[in-house]
Design a protein around this motif. Structure first.
Motif, mmCIF file in Angstrom:
data_model
loop_
_atom_site.group_PDB
_atom_site.id
_atom_site.type_symbol
_atom_site.label_atom_id
_atom_site.label_comp_id
_atom_site.label_asym_id
_atom_site.label_seq_id
_atom_site.Cartn_x
_atom_site.Cartn_y
_atom_site.Cartn_z
ATOM 1 N N LEU A 221 50.753 -7.433 -34.987
ATOM 2 C CA LEU A 221 50.205 -6.201 -35.558
ATOM 3 C C LEU A 221 49.775 -5.234 -34.463
ATOM 4 O O LEU A 221 49.970 -4.016 -34.580
ATOM 5 C CB LEU A 221 49.031 -6.529 -36.472
ATOM 6 N N LEU A 222 49.202 -5.738 -33.384
ATOM 7 C CA LEU A 222 48.873 -4.880 -32.245
ATOM 8 C C LEU A 222 50.139 -4.262 -31.655
ATOM 9 O O LEU A 222 50.159 -3.075 -31.288
ATOM 10 C CB LEU A 222 48.131 -5.683 -31.180
ATOM 11 N N THR A 223 51.199 -5.054 -31.576
ATOM 12 C CA THR A 223 52.474 -4.533 -31.068
ATOM 13 C C THR A 223 53.006 -3.432 -31.974
ATOM 14 O O THR A 223 53.449 -2.374 -31.492
ATOM 15 C CB THR A 223 53.496 -5.676 -30.956
ATOM 16 N N LEU A 224 52.963 -3.649 -33.283
ATOM 17 C CA LEU A 224 53.395 -2.616 -34.225
ATOM 18 C C LEU A 224 52.553 -1.358 -34.084
ATOM 19 O O LEU A 224 53.068 -0.238 -34.172
ATOM 20 C CB LEU A 224 53.309 -3.145 -35.652
ATOM 21 N N ARG A 225 51.261 -1.541 -33.868
ATOM 22 C CA ARG A 225 50.388 -0.369 -33.714
ATOM 23 C C ARG A 225 50.723 0.388 -32.435
ATOM 24 O O ARG A 225 50.744 1.628 -32.430
ATOM 25 C CB ARG A 225 48.923 -0.817 -33.700
ATOM 26 N N LEU A 226 50.998 -0.324 -31.347
ATOM 27 C CA LEU A 226 51.364 0.339 -30.093
ATOM 28 C C LEU A 226 52.687 1.080 -30.219
ATOM 29 O O LEU A 226 52.924 2.061 -29.498
ATOM 30 C CB LEU A 226 51.447 -0.677 -28.953
ATOM 31 N N THR B 271 53.437 6.644 -25.946
ATOM 32 C CA THR B 271 54.591 6.127 -25.222
ATOM 33 C C THR B 271 54.259 4.706 -24.810
ATOM 34 O O THR B 271 53.189 4.191 -25.131
ATOM 35 C CB THR B 271 54.947 7.016 -24.010
ATOM 36 N N ALA B 272 55.170 4.046 -24.106
ATOM 37 C CA ALA B 272 54.948 2.651 -23.742
ATOM 38 C C ALA B 272 55.664 2.333 -22.445
ATOM 39 O O ALA B 272 56.664 2.965 -22.087
ATOM 40 C CB ALA B 272 55.436 1.714 -24.853
ATOM 41 N N ALA B 273 55.124 1.334 -21.742
ATOM 42 C CA ALA B 273 55.708 0.876 -20.490
ATOM 43 C C ALA B 273 56.019 -0.609 -20.602
ATOM 44 O O ALA B 273 55.336 -1.349 -21.313
ATOM 45 C CB ALA B 273 54.735 1.120 -19.331
ATOM 46 N N TRP C 198 59.943 0.482 -16.854
ATOM 47 C CA TRP C 198 60.322 1.391 -17.942
ATOM 48 C C TRP C 198 59.098 2.163 -18.410
ATOM 49 O O TRP C 198 58.088 1.582 -18.763
ATOM 50 C CB TRP C 198 60.938 0.629 -19.111
ATOM 51 N N LEU C 199 59.202 3.470 -18.378
ATOM 52 C CA LEU C 199 58.193 4.359 -18.958
ATOM 53 C C LEU C 199 58.840 5.714 -19.164
ATOM 54 O O LEU C 199 59.365 6.311 -18.219
ATOM 55 C CB LEU C 199 56.976 4.501 -18.050
ATOM 56 N N CYS C 200 58.807 6.181 -20.408
ATOM 57 C CA CYS C 200 59.303 7.520 -20.736
ATOM 58 C C CYS C 200 58.110 8.430 -21.022
ATOM 59 O O CYS C 200 57.095 7.998 -21.579
ATOM 60 C CB CYS C 200 60.224 7.473 -21.954
ATOM 61 N N VAL C 201 58.242 9.688 -20.664
ATOM 62 C CA VAL C 201 57.157 10.659 -20.878
ATOM 63 C C VAL C 201 57.746 11.944 -21.466
ATOM 64 O O VAL C 201 58.925 12.249 -21.268
ATOM 65 C CB VAL C 201 56.443 10.971 -19.536
ATOM 66 N N PRO C 202 56.927 12.681 -22.218
ATOM 67 C CA PRO C 202 55.538 12.391 -22.565
ATOM 68 C C PRO C 202 55.388 11.493 -23.790
ATOM 69 O O PRO C 202 54.268 11.216 -24.207
ATOM 70 C CB PRO C 202 54.974 13.778 -22.855
ATOM 71 N N ARG C 203 56.525 11.037 -24.380
ATOM 72 C CA ARG C 203 56.457 10.206 -25.568
ATOM 73 C C ARG C 203 57.595 9.202 -25.527
ATOM 74 O O ARG C 203 58.408 9.204 -24.592
ATOM 75 C CB ARG C 203 56.500 11.065 -26.834
ATOM 76 N N PHE C 204 57.652 8.347 -26.541
ATOM 77 C CA PHE C 204 58.629 7.253 -26.542
ATOM 78 C C PHE C 204 60.049 7.718 -26.223
ATOM 79 O O PHE C 204 60.763 7.071 -25.462
ATOM 80 C CB PHE C 204 58.641 6.557 -27.907
ATOM 81 N N ASP C 205 60.483 8.808 -26.860
ATOM 82 C CA ASP C 205 61.872 9.253 -26.701
ATOM 83 C C ASP C 205 62.016 10.351 -25.663
ATOM 84 O O ASP C 205 63.002 11.094 -25.663
ATOM 85 C CB ASP C 205 62.445 9.715 -28.049
ATOM 86 N N GLY C 206 61.056 10.433 -24.737
ATOM 87 C CA GLY C 206 61.133 11.418 -23.673
ATOM 88 C C GLY C 206 62.045 10.963 -22.547
ATOM 89 O O GLY C 206 62.868 10.049 -22.690
ATOM 90 N N THR D 124 46.360 -1.402 -18.230
ATOM 91 C CA THR D 124 46.449 -0.938 -19.610
ATOM 92 C C THR D 124 46.705 0.556 -19.614
ATOM 93 O O THR D 124 46.611 1.231 -18.577
ATOM 94 C CB THR D 124 45.155 -1.271 -20.393
ATOM 95 N N MET D 125 47.023 1.067 -20.784
ATOM 96 C CA MET D 125 47.113 2.510 -21.017
ATOM 97 C C MET D 125 46.068 2.857 -22.077
ATOM 98 O O MET D 125 45.935 2.142 -23.073
ATOM 99 C CB MET D 125 48.519 2.899 -21.478
ATOM 100 N N ILE D 126 45.338 3.922 -21.868
ATOM 101 C CA ILE D 126 44.229 4.271 -22.746
ATOM 102 C C ILE D 126 44.755 4.947 -24.008
ATOM 103 O O ILE D 126 45.410 5.992 -23.944
ATOM 104 C CB ILE D 126 43.219 5.196 -22.038
ATOM 105 N N ALA D 127 44.461 4.343 -25.155
ATOM 106 C CA ALA D 127 44.973 4.872 -26.426
ATOM 107 C C ALA D 127 44.119 6.012 -26.967
ATOM 108 O O ALA D 127 44.638 7.007 -27.455
ATOM 109 C CB ALA D 127 45.047 3.745 -27.461
ATOM 110 N N GLU D 128 42.816 5.860 -26.897
ATOM 111 C CA GLU D 128 41.919 6.838 -27.519
ATOM 112 C C GLU D 128 41.524 7.916 -26.503
ATOM 113 O O GLU D 128 40.695 7.683 -25.617
ATOM 114 C CB GLU D 128 40.667 6.145 -28.069
ATOM 115 N N VAL D 129 42.136 9.076 -26.612
ATOM 116 C CA VAL D 129 41.824 10.185 -25.691
ATOM 117 C C VAL D 129 41.349 11.424 -26.434
ATOM 118 O O VAL D 129 40.997 12.428 -25.821
ATOM 119 C CB VAL D 129 43.055 10.536 -24.819
#
Length: 596
Positions: free
Chosen positions: A233-238, A20-22, A32-40, A94-99
């Motif tokens: 490219l980082l934006t596309l990856r996020l 997801t993203a903020a 803006w932040l949706c949970v638990p995923r982008f379209d939440g 930041t938000m931690i990507a690798e969990v």
């Protein structure tokens, strides 16, 4: 004050974890932040829902000037620094990507306030509200954590030092140089809530930064404007949902294409077209994994509707929900309605097949064979195109009106057939199937040349027999249906550049106001980058390079692009940040490299 239009769209920074993203303003407000995923469902929705939809602010208690705002190197960690007289206050977040592989929550947001100089007052406002009805949470305390619950969804907050944060109650605290404030927010959705101490969370921030730096270091060193391209490219990856490999068009819904207007759409879904353009960009800079993950997701997502390729999917490959309006949501800058779902999901869009087959061919051309099941899916898409290319469609711009014979769609159908035939040269395919594809490809080319070109305009047109232009046709030099040095090719580029100009290198995607919806819209960012490509690929590289530099100056202060730009004010419009804009930017840079 932030949210609902008081903060310019371009002022927001992107935080993300590939699930997801903020969006966070330069005032330190996550609106803006949706949970638990982008379209939440949203937990912080002030961006389009107003203050009642929730926000999470950390920043100076009094108005202060931002003196620096940046991502730390080639990472996703954002820093905002304010000048408070003799002191400087910095928010690092930041938000931690690798969990994976550790006992960590799927959402882990870390925010730290630190000071250089004298002690300063900082404001903390943690006000999560869930969903359409802005539901307040049930609040409890568990050891060091403040826990907010809405049924099976729980969000926790812990901080060091402990400052007594309570949801919905603004707080002023003192931050000294020797004692930064670290706040950690985690989420649990139908699973146990995991406590992460601020000290451990900060170590995770540093480790995540190192991983992003390593990821970025693997990107080609010879790219023009490399830092800018890496940020895209980082934006596309996020914006890629890592559990499935599906790229979303944007992390937001209903940011307006025209302030106060009705052009407010939900983009938190995966368009195979947009995703394929991003895949080609990743492949061109050596990021094979992202391309393979996308094709794997597409294989899964399309399995129930194949050979038809829907215009969009959810991130887990399901049908996009029906479009509906959120009642009582004021919208960004009063731009109502605020929508969820997307009514274009059932449209027939012929061009999507071309983008997907081109992405598959790009993978094959790079020396990688398609898995047998993937190739079987690609053949089924190609058969569908060979059978249905002569039918009208909704076109790339998803006009909500009667279908038409869009020239761009026909060109992309030609591309699907052409790329499938190229793949078939090294993959199993019957002679009868190849012949059928070849016949359809040749028929499309003949029809496009005869019916899609206006001698009066000296250009290919938006639809057969019309006199309207379409900026999507700037992709012609990349396709191969027309020689790049042909009179028709150059005429089309020049006509679009002139007739659809919005000034300053910007382009409208089609003549404004000709889509059946009241009001107008901004200039479409990807089209301007497609013009860079077109110029570079037709022997006009100096013009292309100058235009590219001009466009980069229109990025947000953090190097981000929305879908559109107001040509008068330079303000960004539409959902933000937009994956297609960043993919087009990368491809424009690649065209400059290719023609250098």
């Amino acid at each position: 004050m932030s949210g609902s239009g008081s903060t310019p769209i371009e002022d927001y920074g992107l935080l993300g974890d590939t699930r997801t993203a903020a969006l966070v303003s330069s005032g330190g407000a996550i609106d803006w932040l949706c949970v638990p995923r982008f379209d939440g469902v949203s937990v912080f929705g002030a961006l389009v829902g107003g203050p009642a939809a929730g926000t999470f602010r950390m920043g100076p208690a009094q108005p202060a000037r931002v003196v620096q705002r940046r991502y730390r190197g080639h990472s996703t960690t954002l820093e905002t620094t304010w000048d408070l007289g003799g002191s400087r206050l910095t928010l690092t977040e930041t938000m931690i990507a690798e969990v994976a592989g550790r006992l960590l929550p799927s959402l882990l947001l870390v925010r730290r306030l630190s000071v250089v100089g004298a002690t300063v007052d900082a404001a903390i406002e943690f006000d999560p509200r869930l969903g359409e009805d802005h539901r307040r949470p049930r609040v409890s305390t568990r050891l060091a954590d403040i826990v907010c619950e809405w049924g099976s969804l729980a969000m926790s907050l812990t901080c060091d030092p402990e400052i007594g944060v309570l949801p919905g109650e603004p707080l002023t605290v003192q931050i000294s140089q020797d004692h930064p404030l670290t706040i950690v927010v985690t989420l649990a959705n139908r699973e146990p809530l995991i406590h992460v101490t601020p000290a451990v969370a900060w170590d995770l921030v540093l480790a995540d930064e190192a991983r992003w730096h390593d990821w970025s270091a693997q990107i080609d060193a010879d790219l023009p404007f490399r830092d800018t391209v890496v940020r895209s490219l980082l934006t596309l990856r996020l914006l890629t949902y890592s559990p499935s490999g599906a790229p979303v068009a944007a992390p937001t819904t209903s940011l307006p294409e025209y302030l106060g207007g009705l052009r407010n759409w939900d983009y938190r879904f995966a368009w195979p077209r947009d995703a394929s353009i991003g895949v080609a960009a990743f492949l061109a800079v050596g990021k094979l994994r992202e391309a393979k993950n996308f094709l794997g997701w597409l294989l899964h997502a399309s399995r129930l509707q194949r050979p038809r390729l829907p215009a969009m999917f959810t991130v887990d490959g399901k049908h996009v929900p029906p479009e509906r309006t959120l009642h009582g949501w004021p919208g960004y800058a009063g731009s109502a309605p605020v929508r969820t779902g997307n009514g274009a999901t059932d449209q027939h869009q012929l061009d999507g097949y071309g983008w997907v087959l081109d992405a598959a061919w790009t993978l094959v051309a790079a020396g990688h064979r398609l898995y047998s099941e993937t190739w079987r899916a690609m053949r089924s898409f190609t058969d569908f195109v060979a059978l249905h290319w002569s039918e009208p469609d909704a076109g790339i711009w998803e006009i909500r009106a009667d279908a038409a014979h869009h020239v761009h769609s026909k060109v992309m159908a030609w591309l699907a057939l052409d790329r499938a035939m190229r793949i078939a040269a090294t993959h199993r395919c019957s002679a009868r199937q190849r012949a059928r594809w070849a016949n359809a490809r040749d028929a499309i080319a003949a029809q496009v040349h005869e019916q899609g070109f206006s001698e009066e305009l000296g250009s290919y047109t938006r639809t057969y027999g019309s006199h309207d232009l379409d900026a999507a046709l700037l992709i012609l030099p990349l396709v191969g249906i027309e020689p790049t040095d042909s009179v028709r090719m150059r005429g089309t580029i020049d006509a679009i550049r002139s007739a659809l100009s919005a000034g300053g290198g910007l382009l409208y995607r089609y003549p404004p106001g000709q889509d059946g919806i009241p009001g107008t819209e901004g200039a479409f960012v990807p089209c301007a980058f497609w013009l860079v490509q077109a110029l570079a690929m037709t022997g006009r590289r100096p013009e292309a390079a100058q235009l590219f530099q001009d466009l980069l100056r229109r990025a947000s202060p953090l190097g981000l692009f929305a879908e559109e730009i107001d040509p008068t004010t330079g303000a960004q419009l539409g959902n933000f940040p937009q994956a297609l804009s960043h993919a087009a930017l990368v491809q424009a840079a690649l065209a400059l490299r290719q023609t250098s």
